[in-house]
Design an enzyme around this catalytic site. Structure first.
Site, PDB file in Angstrom:
ATOM      1  N   GLU A   1      15.955 -15.452  42.611  1.00 41.16           N
ATOM      2  CA  GLU A   1      16.201 -14.491  41.515  1.00 41.16           C
ATOM      3  C   GLU A   1      16.022 -13.242  42.300  1.00 41.16           C
ATOM      4  OE1 GLU A   1      16.012 -11.618  39.717  1.00 41.16           O
ATOM      5  OE2 GLU A   1      14.136 -11.837  38.478  1.00 41.16           O
ATOM      6  N   CYS A  30      14.776  -5.374  38.968  1.00 46.90           N
ATOM      7  CA  CYS A  30      15.788  -5.922  39.121  1.00 46.90           C
ATOM      8  C   CYS A  30      17.104  -5.611  38.235  1.00 46.90           C
ATOM      9  CB  CYS A  30      15.881  -7.383  39.561  1.00 46.90           C
ATOM     10  SG  CYS A  30      15.023  -8.316  38.089  1.00 46.90           S
TER      11      CYS A  30
END
Length: 469
Positions: free
Chosen positions: A235, A269
């Site tokens: 991720e 993110c």
């Protein structure tokens, strides 16, 4: 495995005031080998532990973490600079465990297949085995839910490496797991340096590696696992876009887009880093966004109650400021509340005040590289076609959002967006009920709930013949 031996220390420099907040030692080779041996020894018993018992331990783990909310929040604030009043992530971590406990019995149940009179066919999700989970610093407590709780619920055992910026979170988590009744060796945190982590991965000792972090870090993990057939889940970063159509409700949208750009000082993110606005409403949108930006105060994260504290490191702040200044030299216009800029300069080199850049385009590095800072970049577009082309013109594909009153048209446009998660009239949100992960340079695989549990297992097929003719 040719691991390091001997004491090697590292320091955590607090972005709050540049002081050394903590020092720790990286573990040596013998300690690493002993941890792997303990994990291997613990795996058969944990995998055989009834699911209900595993889940009960993990629910208690969430409660033990909540009992440590104060020291965890203090560690978050000092280690990464998030304002103390925003630093308690334990409710989200506990909620992840609660949702997993609700989803796991059905998700991990046997899946039947067409059977005959004397033959029963089914598949059973079984634990992969030994996991290495590597965590980023920006949500250092909450992300334990994806990296620790989920694989443990599925029956795996976990060796956990936290960022060297946030080692105290890992220590408190291991303490909480033991207090929750977690068996020896099932969850262990190690202060591993990057070379030892890569050597461990390359040795093939792990069945799976779960990594949350930068693209460069993900590449190193992926490269280290090459040829080992280790399952790699990544991720990674994002350069997440939002598109504001001409019919959007600006009064509702602007505060949420500002939050998506500036929360956690833009260090997420899925932060909103690219904002495309229909030309017909561009000026009104910018005016409203600048007014909203003025509400995002910057200040000392412990002594004050600001909306934004420092970014994680002074060098990160230099990068953010450098990209903004480069864009301005190329023709962008900087719109920043002056009092915020002045206060940031007085507070220290790691402080970056929220600001708006207009007149940006894709020739500028700030519209292509992940920024990880509180800068909202606004580009005018002619309509849907240009917006979707620019939204997809990126090496990243984590999340993206569209703002419109026309839900049917909005969903149709989301179908054209290249991202792992898409939102209509929302942004910057990792929904715990949905799979989470990206495409392109934003990673491999999915976390959260059912998807995370399934990816932490392998489907074992059973062909059970009761009578031999």
């Amino acid at each position: 495995m040719n691991l390091h031996s001997g004491a090697r220390t590292f320091a955590v420099t607090s972005p709050v005031d540049g002081s050394i907040y903590a020092t720790r030692s990286y573990v040596d080779g013998s300690a690493i080998e002993a941890a792997v041996a303990r994990a291997r020894a613990a795996l058969p018993g944990w995998r055989r532990t009834p699911l209900a018992e595993r889940l009960a331990i993990l629910l208690r783990f969430g409660e033990e973490m909540k009992a440590r909310a104060a020291p965890l929040a203090d560690a978050v604030a000092w280690q990464i600079g998030r304002p103390l009043w925003q630093a308690d992530e334990t409710p989200r971590l506990a909620l992840i465990g609660e949702l997993l406990a609700g989803a796991a019995p059905e998700t991990l149940a046997d899946m039947p297949f067409p059977s005959d009179e004397n033959i029963r066919r089914y598949a059973r999700p079984v634990a992969g085995g030994l996991h290495l989970s590597i965590c980023a610093w920006n949500y250092p407590t909450a992300m334990l839910g994806y990296l620790v709780t989920s694989p443990l619920a599925a029956g795996n055992v976990v060796i956990f490496k936290h960022s060297p910026q946030t080692p105290l979170i890992a220590e408190l988590a291991e303490e909480a797991f033991r207090a929750a009744g977690g068996p020896e060796g099932v969850f262990q945190s190690l202060h591993l340096d990057h070379p030892d982590a890569e050597r461990l991965i390359a040795s093939g000792v792990f069945n799976a590696v779960n990594f949350i972090g930068s693209v460069n870090g993900g590449r190193r993990v992926h490269a280290a696992a090459a040829g080992t057939f280790t399952q790699v889940h990544l991720e990674l970063g994002g350069k997440d876009p939002t598109y504001v159509r001409s019919d959007a409700d600006l009064e509702a949208a602007v505060p949420l887009i500002a939050e998506g750009s500036y929360s956690n000082a833009g260090q997420s993110c899925c932060s909103v880093e690219r904002i495309y606005v229909d030309r017909s409403i561009h000026d009104r949108f910018v005016e409203a966004l600048v007014a909203e930006t003025a509400k995002w105060s910057i200040g000392h994260p412990i002594g004050e109650k600001p909306m934004v504290g420092p970014v994680v490191r002074a060098v990160a702040a230099d990068t953010i400021r450098g990209l903004a200044e480069s864009a301005v030299r190329a023709g962008a216009k900087r719109l920043m509340p002056q009092d915020g800029a002045l206060k940031a300069a007085k507070l220290g080199t790691a402080y970056v005040a929220p600001e708006v850049l207009t007149g940006v385009d894709h020739s500028m590095q700030i519209m292509r590289d992940e920024l990880f800072g509180p800068v909202a970049c606004v580009q005018a577009v002619s309509g849907d076609d240009e917006a979707i082309r620019l939204v997809n013109d990126s090496d990243y594909g984590l999340s993206a959002s569209i703002w419109t009153r026309d839900v049917e048209r909005g969903v149709a446009l989301l179908d054209e967006v290249e991202a792992g998660t898409v939102y209509l009239n929302r942004c910057d949100h990792a929904d715990l009920y949905l799979p989470w992960g990206g495409i392109k340079n934003s990673g491999l695989g999915r976390t959260n709930g059912r998807a995370g549990l399934i990816e932490a297992t392998a489907a074992k097929a059973y062909h059970v013949r009761s009578v031999i003719a």
